[in-house]
Motif scaffolding. Structure first.
Motif, PDB file in Angstrom:
ATOM      1  N   ARG A   1       0.862  -1.174   0.000  1.00  0.00           N
ATOM      2  CA  ARG A   1       0.000   0.000   0.000  1.00  0.00           C
ATOM      3  C   ARG A   1       0.904   1.232   0.000  1.00  0.00           C
ATOM      4  O   ARG A   1       1.732   1.410   0.891  1.00  0.00           O
ATOM      5  CB  ARG A   1      -0.890  -0.013   1.237  1.00  0.00           C
ATOM      6  CG  ARG A   1      -1.880   1.148   1.310  1.00  0.00           C
ATOM      7  CD  ARG A   1      -2.677   1.065   2.588  1.00  0.00           C
ATOM      8  NE  ARG A   1      -3.404  -0.187   2.685  1.00  0.00           N
ATOM      9  CZ  ARG A   1      -3.911  -0.670   3.814  1.00  0.00           C
ATOM     10  NH1 ARG A   1      -3.740  -0.004   4.941  1.00  0.00           N
ATOM     11  NH2 ARG A   1      -4.571  -1.802   3.825  1.00  0.00           N
ATOM     12  N   ASN A   2       0.772   2.064  -1.010  1.00  0.00           N
ATOM     13  CA  ASN A   2       1.635   3.239  -1.145  1.00  0.00           C
ATOM     14  C   ASN A   2       1.150   4.361  -0.236  1.00  0.00           C
ATOM     15  O   ASN A   2       0.347   5.206  -0.621  1.00  0.00           O
ATOM     16  CB  ASN A   2       1.663   3.700  -2.604  1.00  0.00           C
ATOM     17  CG  ASN A   2       2.640   4.842  -2.820  1.00  0.00           C
ATOM     18  OD1 ASN A   2       3.504   5.104  -1.985  1.00  0.00           O
ATOM     19  ND2 ASN A   2       2.511   5.521  -3.940  1.00  0.00           N
ATOM     20  N   GLU A   3       1.631   4.345   1.009  1.00  0.00           N
ATOM     21  CA  GLU A   3       1.251   5.326   2.008  1.00  0.00           C
ATOM     22  C   GLU A   3       2.514   5.860   2.689  1.00  0.00           C
ATOM     23  O   GLU A   3       3.600   5.299   2.517  1.00  0.00           O
ATOM     24  CB  GLU A   3       0.322   4.690   3.049  1.00  0.00           C
ATOM     25  CG  GLU A   3      -1.021   4.273   2.483  1.00  0.00           C
ATOM     26  CD  GLU A   3      -1.935   3.734   3.563  1.00  0.00           C
ATOM     27  OE1 GLU A   3      -1.425   3.218   4.572  1.00  0.00           O
ATOM     28  OE2 GLU A   3      -3.167   3.822   3.387  1.00  0.00           O
ATOM     29  N   PRO A   4       2.393   6.926   3.462  1.00  0.00           N
ATOM     30  CA  PRO A   4       3.574   7.458   4.154  1.00  0.00           C
ATOM     31  C   PRO A   4       4.313   6.407   4.986  1.00  0.00           C
ATOM     32  O   PRO A   4       5.517   6.481   5.147  1.00  0.00           O
ATOM     33  CB  PRO A   4       2.981   8.572   5.028  1.00  0.00           C
ATOM     34  CG  PRO A   4       1.796   9.050   4.257  1.00  0.00           C
ATOM     35  CD  PRO A   4       1.222   7.813   3.628  1.00  0.00           C
ATOM     36  N   GLN A   5       3.557   5.445   5.512  1.00  0.00           N
ATOM     37  CA  GLN A   5       4.159   4.295   6.160  1.00  0.00           C
ATOM     38  C   GLN A   5       3.669   3.055   5.428  1.00  0.00           C
ATOM     39  O   GLN A   5       2.583   2.533   5.699  1.00  0.00           O
ATOM     40  CB  GLN A   5       3.781   4.233   7.648  1.00  0.00           C
ATOM     41  CG  GLN A   5       4.441   5.309   8.496  1.00  0.00           C
ATOM     42  CD  GLN A   5       4.174   5.110   9.975  1.00  0.00           C
ATOM     43  OE1 GLN A   5       3.136   4.611  10.378  1.00  0.00           O
ATOM     44  NE2 GLN A   5       5.132   5.504  10.791  1.00  0.00           N
ATOM     45  N   ALA A   6       4.465   2.620   4.466  1.00  0.00           N
ATOM     46  CA  ALA A   6       4.071   1.489   3.635  1.00  0.00           C
ATOM     47  C   ALA A   6       3.846   0.256   4.499  1.00  0.00           C
ATOM     48  O   ALA A   6       4.579   0.023   5.467  1.00  0.00           O
ATOM     49  CB  ALA A   6       5.139   1.218   2.578  1.00  0.00           C
ATOM     50  N   LYS A   7       2.844  -0.520   4.125  1.00  0.00           N
ATOM     51  CA  LYS A   7       2.495  -1.684   4.928  1.00  0.00           C
ATOM     52  C   LYS A   7       2.254  -2.884   4.029  1.00  0.00           C
ATOM     53  O   LYS A   7       1.511  -2.810   3.071  1.00  0.00           O
ATOM     54  CB  LYS A   7       1.244  -1.392   5.744  1.00  0.00           C
ATOM     55  CG  LYS A   7       0.856  -2.510   6.706  1.00  0.00           C
ATOM     56  CD  LYS A   7      -0.381  -2.143   7.491  1.00  0.00           C
ATOM     57  CE  LYS A   7      -0.766  -3.245   8.473  1.00  0.00           C
ATOM     58  NZ  LYS A   7      -1.987  -2.913   9.226  1.00  0.00           N
ATOM     59  N   SER A   8       2.914  -3.972   4.349  1.00  0.00           N
ATOM     60  CA  SER A   8       2.677  -5.214   3.614  1.00  0.00           C
ATOM     61  C   SER A   8       1.626  -6.017   4.361  1.00  0.00           C
ATOM     62  O   SER A   8       1.677  -6.145   5.586  1.00  0.00           O
ATOM     63  CB  SER A   8       3.972  -6.020   3.487  1.00  0.00           C
ATOM     64  OG  SER A   8       4.474  -6.353   4.759  1.00  0.00           O
ATOM     65  N   LEU A   9       0.651  -6.528   3.610  1.00  0.00           N
ATOM     66  CA  LEU A   9      -0.440  -7.283   4.204  1.00  0.00           C
ATOM     67  C   LEU A   9      -0.444  -8.714   3.667  1.00  0.00           C
ATOM     68  O   LEU A   9       0.226  -9.032   2.695  1.00  0.00           O
ATOM     69  CB  LEU A   9      -1.776  -6.607   3.911  1.00  0.00           C
ATOM     70  CG  LEU A   9      -1.887  -5.156   4.370  1.00  0.00           C
ATOM     71  CD1 LEU A   9      -3.232  -4.578   3.973  1.00  0.00           C
ATOM     72  CD2 LEU A   9      -1.687  -5.053   5.871  1.00  0.00           C
ATOM     73  N   THR A  10      -1.212  -9.568   4.313  1.00  0.00           N
ATOM     74  CA  THR A  10      -1.277 -10.967   3.939  1.00  0.00           C
ATOM     75  C   THR A  10      -2.634 -11.295   3.336  1.00  0.00           C
ATOM     76  O   THR A  10      -3.551 -10.473   3.340  1.00  0.00           O
ATOM     77  CB  THR A  10      -1.045 -11.857   5.165  1.00  0.00           C
ATOM     78  OG1 THR A  10      -2.139 -11.648   6.080  1.00  0.00           O
ATOM     79  CG2 THR A  10       0.264 -11.498   5.862  1.00  0.00           C
ATOM     80  N   LEU A  11      -2.768 -12.518   2.858  1.00  0.00           N
ATOM     81  CA  LEU A  11      -4.070 -12.956   2.371  1.00  0.00           C
ATOM     82  C   LEU A  11      -5.124 -12.865   3.467  1.00  0.00           C
ATOM     83  O   LEU A  11      -6.285 -12.579   3.202  1.00  0.00           O
ATOM     84  CB  LEU A  11      -3.982 -14.398   1.852  1.00  0.00           C
ATOM     85  CG  LEU A  11      -3.280 -14.586   0.509  1.00  0.00           C
ATOM     86  CD1 LEU A  11      -3.067 -16.066   0.229  1.00  0.00           C
ATOM     87  CD2 LEU A  11      -4.058 -13.936  -0.630  1.00  0.00           C
ATOM     88  N   LYS A  12      -4.705 -13.060   4.689  1.00  0.00           N
ATOM     89  CA  LYS A  12      -5.636 -12.944   5.805  1.00  0.00           C
ATOM     90  C   LYS A  12      -6.137 -11.516   5.931  1.00  0.00           C
ATOM     91  O   LYS A  12      -7.321 -11.276   6.206  1.00  0.00           O
ATOM     92  CB  LYS A  12      -4.958 -13.385   7.104  1.00  0.00           C
ATOM     93  CG  LYS A  12      -5.862 -13.314   8.326  1.00  0.00           C
ATOM     94  CD  LYS A  12      -5.134 -13.803   9.552  1.00  0.00           C
ATOM     95  CE  LYS A  12      -6.032 -13.736  10.788  1.00  0.00           C
ATOM     96  NZ  LYS A  12      -5.343 -14.224  12.004  1.00  0.00           N
ATOM     97  N   ASP A  13      -5.249 -10.550   5.727  1.00  0.00           N
ATOM     98  CA  ASP A  13      -5.663  -9.143   5.800  1.00  0.00           C
ATOM     99  C   ASP A  13      -6.627  -8.797   4.670  1.00  0.00           C
ATOM    100  O   ASP A  13      -7.520  -7.974   4.834  1.00  0.00           O
ATOM    101  CB  ASP A  13      -4.444  -8.232   5.724  1.00  0.00           C
ATOM    102  CG  ASP A  13      -3.538  -8.384   6.929  1.00  0.00           C
ATOM    103  OD1 ASP A  13      -4.042  -8.342   8.057  1.00  0.00           O
ATOM    104  OD2 ASP A  13      -2.331  -8.580   6.740  1.00  0.00           O
ATOM    105  N   LEU A  14      -6.438  -9.414   3.527  1.00  0.00           N
ATOM    106  CA  LEU A  14      -7.277  -9.102   2.368  1.00  0.00           C
ATOM    107  C   LEU A  14      -8.642  -9.765   2.428  1.00  0.00           C
ATOM    108  O   LEU A  14      -9.652  -9.155   2.094  1.00  0.00           O
ATOM    109  CB  LEU A  14      -6.569  -9.545   1.090  1.00  0.00           C
ATOM    110  CG  LEU A  14      -5.380  -8.707   0.624  1.00  0.00           C
ATOM    111  CD1 LEU A  14      -4.666  -9.414  -0.507  1.00  0.00           C
ATOM    112  CD2 LEU A  14      -5.835  -7.333   0.200  1.00  0.00           C
TER     113      LEU A  14
END
Length: 377
Positions: free
Chosen positions: A169-182
């Protein structure tokens, strides 16, 4: 080490405006905005201001009698989180360079053994290529997604490929998410069901019982509103199958990146879906069913309905396709048919509905989707 960066889907801001009637209000009834609404508005504004992320190639080439190295390494520029950007660029490059150096050492050792044993030596090789799947701007809901494929050859009958995916996610604090998050707490049931259904359509193409389900570290990338789950060679299928991929439509999300309950009734190319259309869209979850006629006519297709066969025929110049309710068989211009995430279905209003992937996979249209808007171009 394989690294997988995943992400959640945001509203399609700046691509399709959601048209809705705004009721008149009296001045005395207007209340100050809540903290939550201010946060949502800020999130929308940040997304609208998102610019596509730029990716250029850094080329590394070397060729000797022992090894051929051909690396096209992505150099990412324009992420809002510069630290994350620097670490990601460094990680991708250092991994590729380390593998190239290890291959050079292995090739030198193998050549020496070949000389001593009298068997022919075949030069080793490594190739790295990348594909940008989503550019991270407003048109991509602030999603940046990258697929990097590494191919290595060590003198055998054939080489082997490996896919690494990087989605964020292109944000000031980039965050990688998982399939669970999606897909939520029950992500395994939802995603596994989709993948298993595809495998069951052609079981002879896969190793029996090899697919044991996805996990939070399963690699995937985001493309056109779908999560594309990737498996490595030999993981669930023979080498000839390459790297099997399974396209899973993302579930609806709210306009602030929240859950389905926060979602707004979606529009189709700017036109609000009616009650039944919206209900089908929502209840279908990851299948994302939409009315066939409305969407196809937006693309310029003539739609003919055969009530007896419960079938629709689409024509546009030399382009042609037909489909029947309950049959998960889709073809285009009389080419070999394929299966999608769901078969066409007819609801109580008499309309035929098809999965959104019908337009991207069969009609080759560009599809953008969120809980607030569906755009088919």
């Amino acid at each position: 080490m394989k690294k997988t960066f995943n992400i959640a889907l945001y509203t399609l801001a700046g691509y399709v405006a959601l048209g809705s009637a705004v009721p008149a209000v009296h001045a005395e009834s207007v209340q100050p905005p809540s903290a939550a609404s201010v946060q949502v508005q800020a999130s929308r504004r940040q997304l609208a201001e998102s610019q596509p992320v730029q990716v250029t190639a850094k080329t590394v080439k070397e060729e000797t009698d022992q090894v051929t190295i051909d690396l096209s390494l992505p150099v990412i520029q324009g992420l809002k989180d510069q630290r994350y950007q620097s670490e990601l660029n460094s990680s991708i490059e250092s991994q590729a360079m380390k593998e190239a150096e290890n291959l050079k050492k292995q090739a030198a050792e193998d050549e020496e053994q070949a000389k001593q044993s009298g068997y022919p030596f075949r030069p080793f090789g490594i190739t790295v290529k990348y594909e940008v799947k989503a550019e991270g701007g407003a048109a991509d809901n602030g999603i940046f997604s990258l697929k990097v494929v590494t191919y290595t050859y060590t003198g055998g009958a054939h080489g082997i490929s490996r896919a690494d995916t990087y989605t964020l996610r292109n944000e000031p604090q980039a965050k990688s998410l998982t399939l669970k998050d999606l897909f939520g707490p029950d992500y395994q049931a939802a995603v596994n069901k989709q993948i298993q259904a595809k495998i069951d359509e052609n079981p002879e193409d896969y190793f029996k019982d090899a697919f044991q389900g996805v996990s939070e570290t399963t690699p995937f990338y985001i493309e056109k509103g779908d999560a594309v789950v990737v498996f490595q060679p030999y993981e669930i299928a023979p080498y000839a199958a390459g790297m099997p991929e399974f396209r899973i439509p993302l579930p609806p999300t709210g306009t602030d990146g929240g859950s389905k309950e926060q979602a707004t009734v979606p529009t189709l190319n700017g036109k609000p879906l009616d009650a039944v259309d919206a209900a089908v869209y929502e209840e279908s979850g990851i299948n994302r069913m939409v009315p066939l006629r409305e969407a196809a006519e937006e693309l310029g297709y003539e739609v003919k309905w055969n009530a007896e066969l419960q079938a629709a025929e689409l024509n546009k110049g030399a382009q042609w396709t037909s489909l029947r309710a309950g049959k998960n068989v889709y073809s285009y211009n009389r080419m070999a048919p394929i299966s999608l995430s769901a078969a066409p279905v007819i609801k109580e209003n008499g309309k035929m509905y098809v999965p959104l992937s019908f337009f991207s996979e069969i009609l080759k249209a560009e599809v953008k989707t969120s809980s607030a808007a569906i755009t088919i171009k």
